[in-house]
Design an enzyme around this catalytic site. Sequence first.
Site, PDB file in Angstrom:
ATOM      1  N   TYR A 176      23.988   2.212  21.943  1.00  0.00           N
ATOM      2  CA  TYR A 176      24.418   3.211  22.921  1.00  0.00           C
ATOM      3  C   TYR A 176      25.738   3.821  22.474  1.00  0.00           C
ATOM      4  CZ  TYR A 176      25.561   5.712  27.126  1.00  0.00           C
ATOM      5  OH  TYR A 176      25.870   6.727  28.001  1.00  0.00           O
ATOM      6  N   GLN A 211      20.708   4.578  32.724  1.00  0.00           N
ATOM      7  CA  GLN A 211      19.297   4.857  32.466  1.00  0.00           C
ATOM      8  C   GLN A 211      18.943   4.653  30.996  1.00  0.00           C
ATOM      9  OE1 GLN A 211      21.570   6.954  33.711  1.00  0.00           O
ATOM     10  NE2 GLN A 211      21.393   9.036  32.892  1.00  0.00           N
ATOM     11  N   ASN A 213      30.853   3.211  30.111  1.00  0.00           N
ATOM     12  CA  ASN A 213      31.653   3.066  31.326  1.00  0.00           C
ATOM     13  C   ASN A 213      31.190   1.877  32.156  1.00  0.00           C
ATOM     14  OD1 ASN A 213      29.302   3.880  32.668  1.00  0.00           O
ATOM     15  ND2 ASN A 213      30.013   5.982  32.961  1.00  0.00           N
ATOM     16  N   GLN A 240      46.104   4.851  22.404  1.00  0.00           N
ATOM     17  CA  GLN A 240      45.081   4.254  23.266  1.00  0.00           C
ATOM     18  C   GLN A 240      45.085   4.876  24.654  1.00  0.00           C
ATOM     19  OE1 GLN A 240      42.661   2.021  22.020  1.00  0.00           O
ATOM     20  NE2 GLN A 240      43.702   2.946  20.267  1.00  0.00           N
ATOM     21  N   HIS A 280      42.687   7.789  25.517  1.00  0.00           N
ATOM     22  CA  HIS A 280      41.252   7.558  25.679  1.00  0.00           C
ATOM     23  C   HIS A 280      40.787   7.825  27.105  1.00  0.00           C
ATOM     24  CE1 HIS A 280      39.330   5.930  22.085  1.00  0.00           C
ATOM     25  NE2 HIS A 280      40.464   5.328  21.779  1.00  0.00           N
ATOM     26  N   ASP A 340      39.895   2.022  14.147  1.00  0.00           N
ATOM     27  CA  ASP A 340      38.903   2.824  14.860  1.00  0.00           C
ATOM     28  C   ASP A 340      37.975   3.563  13.906  1.00  0.00           C
ATOM     29  OD1 ASP A 340      39.829   2.119  17.361  1.00  0.00           O
ATOM     30  OD2 ASP A 340      41.091   3.891  17.608  1.00  0.00           O
ATOM     31  N   GLU A 388      14.250 -43.242  25.829  1.00  0.00           N
ATOM     32  CA  GLU A 388      14.185 -42.096  26.738  1.00  0.00           C
ATOM     33  C   GLU A 388      12.875 -42.052  27.518  1.00  0.00           C
ATOM     34  OE1 GLU A 388      15.124 -38.481  24.659  1.00  0.00           O
ATOM     35  OE2 GLU A 388      17.230 -39.062  24.404  1.00  0.00           O
TER      36      GLU A 388
END
Length: 462
Positions: free
Chosen positions: A129, A193, A230, A275, A278, A378, A432
Amino acid sequence: MLTRTDLRSTRLSARRLAQALPRAALDVTTAQAAVAPLIEDVRSRGAAALRDAAQRFDGVRPTHLRVPAQAIAQALSDLDPAVREALELSISHNRAGHAAQVPSERSTDVIPGGTVTQRWIPVERVGLYVPGGLAVYPSSVVMNAVAAQVAGVEQIALASPPQARFGGLPHPTILAACALLGLTEVYAVGGAQAIAMLAYGADVQDDTDCADAGGEVLCQPVDVITGPGNVYVAAAKRAVMGTVGIDAEAGPTEIAVLADAGADPEYVAADLLSQAEHDPNAGSVLITDSPELADAVDAALERRLSATRHKDRASIALSGPQSGTVLVRDLEQAIEVADAYAAEHLEIHTTDAPEVARRIRNAGAIFVGPYSPVPLGDYLAGSNHVLPTGGTARFAAGLSVMAFLKPVQLIEYGAGALEAMAPALEILAACEDLPAHGEAARARKREKRRPNRLAETDCDRL
């Protein structure tokens, strides 16, 4: 400018210390309730649900959910040559860095005639993703795809949100990066989704998708899903975990800089700002035993912030509760604070920075010295920039080839080796109360079978 937390006269337990440090909030649990119906809709209605979600969340109804090969090729053809060259350099460096991570197969002779071999088998199919939102991230294509390819994954599907200004396709720079990496299965699907589609697959609903997919299935389910996103993407990954493997639930990006009085305040300020641009929720934290350095960094931040392109979002991030300066007594306490914070990115700007870096236990990645800024990692350092956030570096690691490899042991014993182990195996099986376990070994004995005379009550005397 940065809010200050003064710990110089304070001694706190590890738990209390972690609570006292700046940190962004990430309420994945609440987000789960929002994504659950969406995930179920994708499971039930496939491509139709994906189109409806794109119209709702991305403001466009894609003609093609699977990006046509021609569009991927065209994006590469149209790519700025300088950007192409930089991406190719990033790919090359990351292939080299990730190749060093691949473990070797190893066989161990436990006893004569009895071996255990450790194999590392790549999963067959993965879903990557790549988010859209406030920025474009071809570097995330590189980081995820290179790790999977070096691990030996055969099938890679990538999803990125459709963009209204690009006709319902992902950003062309994302598509160009896919072309450079040889990725052909690319979807114009974003958010929760996309995670649902990758985890459960999706059927086609119309002739357009049938033509793209080559059949009645738009997307086959994957085995592992990786990539940032997110809070809703994080919630969706949590919801499908167990159906598929995931890398992590990524939260807002964060940087901590551990610096002493000799650090250059301009370098520190530039890296904290890098940073903060972002996301308004990004965290930028300075850990230092020098109030004078803290003052100088604040002044440098003020100057740099006034001139930066993303001033508004960076200003919110730097002034938020997730950012700040932590004043400590000395280097020992600085290391203690850094481990308690467990930063996604940790920079070391101290005398003997390499030695200090090796004393750090908790960090997603450690950037050593004044000439190893986080942005290098990065893009071009050869390390992976998909890293644990929110303090999870205490137990989690950054994305690597290991996310796509399964350790599988091969156990191979000959007749003589099994016979040598049979008496101990039978004793443990009886202990056992699993007599069939012992029978499995006795059934293979070359001499005449003898009854197991070990009584159940004898186990307590072994």
